[in-house]
Design an enzyme around this catalytic site. Structure first.
Site, short mmCIF file in Angstrom:
data_model
loop_
_atom_site.label_atom_id
_atom_site.label_comp_id
_atom_site.label_asym_id
_atom_site.label_seq_id
_atom_site.Cartn_x
_atom_site.Cartn_y
_atom_site.Cartn_z
N HIS A 109 -4.82 -5.77 -11.04
CA HIS A 109 -3.55 -5.27 -10.45
C HIS A 109 -2.55 -5.48 -11.78
O HIS A 109 -1.84 -4.55 -12.19
CB HIS A 109 -3.05 -5.68 -9.21
CG HIS A 109 -3.71 -5.12 -8.11
ND1 HIS A 109 -3.24 -4.04 -7.64
CD2 HIS A 109 -4.72 -5.78 -7.28
CE1 HIS A 109 -4.04 -3.45 -6.37
NE2 HIS A 109 -4.79 -4.68 -6.33
N HIS A 152 0.66 -1.01 0.05
CA HIS A 152 -0.04 -0.14 0.04
C HIS A 152 0.81 1.25 -0.04
O HIS A 152 0.29 2.23 -0.64
CB HIS A 152 -0.72 0.04 1.29
CG HIS A 152 -2.24 -1.11 1.16
ND1 HIS A 152 -2.94 -1.39 2.06
CD2 HIS A 152 -2.56 -1.54 -0.07
CE1 HIS A 152 -3.66 -2.06 1.65
NE2 HIS A 152 -3.59 -2.32 0.16
#
Length: 434
Positions: free
Chosen positions: A395, A265
């Site tokens: 992703h 993240h």
């Protein structure tokens, strides 16, 4: 000195081939009754997972990008996913979208209504509208209304995380994961409402500039967190946004809300901060925070236990906790390195970029079964302790596109505007600023 792949047309051709390989893998996700399936390791729908809103929305987004790329077969997948979002995943009684339908088709009410799901619906609707998919513009207006009414907290400048199923009571928990995807979605909404030929209500949500301002407010909160916590971002907060550094200590491998710092993240935020800056104007604080987050994630997460790969989580002193390697972390690392190289011109980011694609080719890209292994163990062998199967291509697909596009606008608008092309080069092979 190694070749700078980012400036090489041949590498861009490789990225294009990988993009198309991923889209081919996920083509069976379209469900005949609407929605997108969770895929197993061979790309076959796994009905035991039911129909998940976040998977469906990410699939609608990915295959809308496929439509904009001109990849045959993308439109039916995008449209099936959109049919799930406008149909059986929509809660017509209380508004918003269910978390999921169970294998029996019954809505999952116990999970409540999450910002995470709703931001992906926003993203999907933005991409579908720009790809001119049927119903995309209407879905965008509806999703924006729900998000602003239920999730966006204008006083705080960031979103609530979760409500109960009937939208009667919000949970006290606040989360940075949902905030991160809200920033991504709000930037996409701004780009969509600004250029649509058949626009949604022109003033939806206040218009493009207001959506970008919302994204920037949330991003600047992350700038503050990065400075206070030395680049390790707290993920979990109380209702007043006080960090809860002990949250989920007993569940360190939670797939969405793990204990500790999540290097992946940090990398994803690093890239997003640069996208925010490109959208709203030069801001040295955003760039400095992007560098801080990137460097901390690499120092803590990469090769942290004697083997290649990024660990999933660390403790607050940087000690690795969950040593599984998640595919999405490498995808975000690749995108962040490309973004920082584009923004700063520093060669070290291009070198990281090349090293991480080499790692992905060696360990993550499944040349036999398709797509990417979603999880590896500490020895870099396929594992399923956190992520069984290969649920979706979101992703990995974006990792093949972001390095070939400017920092702004966001993906769907950039593709619609024809911005996908080899970058201009200086004599030394470095990218010139976009």
């Amino acid at each position: 000195m190694p070749v700078n792949r980012l400036a090489r047309p041949a590498h861009h051709a490789w990225l294009d081939a990988e993009c198309r390989r991923l889209l081919a893998f996920g083509a069976r996700s379209a469900l005949p009754d609407g929605g997108a399936a969770y895929l197993d390791t061979h790309g076959v729908p796994d009905p035991t997972h039911g129909v998940l809103t976040w998977i469906t929305a990410r699939t609608a987004h990915a295959y809308s990008l496929g439509v904009l790329l001109g990849v045959p077969g993308s439109a039916p997948v995008a449209d099936a996913a959109l049919a799930g979002l406008t149909g059986r995943l929509r809660d017509v009684g209380h508004g918003g979208w269910f978390h999921a339908l169970g294998p029996d088709g019954v809505p999952d009410r116990a999970a409540g209504k999450s910002c995470y799901n709703h931001t992906f619906v926003l993203l999907a609707a933005s991409s579908a509208a720009l790809a001119r998919r049927p119903g995309g513009t209407t879905l965008l207006a509806d999703a924006a209304d729900v998000y602003l009414a239920r999730f966006w907290d204008d006083t705080a400048g960031r979103p609530l995380d979760t409500w109960d199923a009937d939208f009667t009571r919000p949970d006290d928990y606040r989360g940075l994961n949902a905030t991160m995807h809200a920033v991504e979605a709000m930037l996409a909404v701004a780009d969509a409402v600004e250029v649509l030929d058949d626009p949604v209500e022109p003033a939806v949500g206040g218009g493009a500039a207001v959506w970008r301002n919302r994204a920037a407010r949330a991003a600047r909160f992350v700038v503050e967190l990065a400075a206070v916590h030395h680049g390790r971002l707290p993920e979990h907060f109380g209702p007043d946004w006080t960090p809860d550094l002990g949250f989920h200590r007993s569940r360190p491998d939670d797939p969405f809300k793990p204990y500790g710092a999540t290097p992946g993240h940090g990398l994803e935020w690093s890239r997003l901060l640069l996208t925010v800056e490109a959208a709203v104007g030069v801001d040295d604080a955003l760039v400095a925070a992007a560098v801080r987050l990137f460097d901390r994630a690499v120092d803590d997460g990469w090769d942290a236990d004697g083997a290649e790969g990024f660990v999933y989580t660390t403790d607050w002193d940087g000690t690795p906790l969950v040593r599984q390697r998640m595919h999405w972390v490498v995808a975000e690392a690749i995108a962040a390195a490309a973004a920082l190289h584009r923004r700063t011109g520093e060669r070290r980011y291009a070198d990281h970029y090349a090293a991480w694609w080499d790692y992905a080719e060696r360990h993550l890209l499944d040349r036999t079964g398709g797509s990417w292994w979603h999880e590896l163990d500490p020895r870099n062998l396929p594992a399923t302790t956190v992520w069984p199967g290969k649920p979706d291509v979101y992703h990995a697909l974006q990792a093949t596109l972001l390095p070939r596009l400017p920092l702004a606008p966001t993906l769907a608008r950039a593709l619609r505007s024809g911005l996908l092309a080899p970058p201009p080069k200086d004599a030394d092979g470095r990218w010139r600023p976009a």
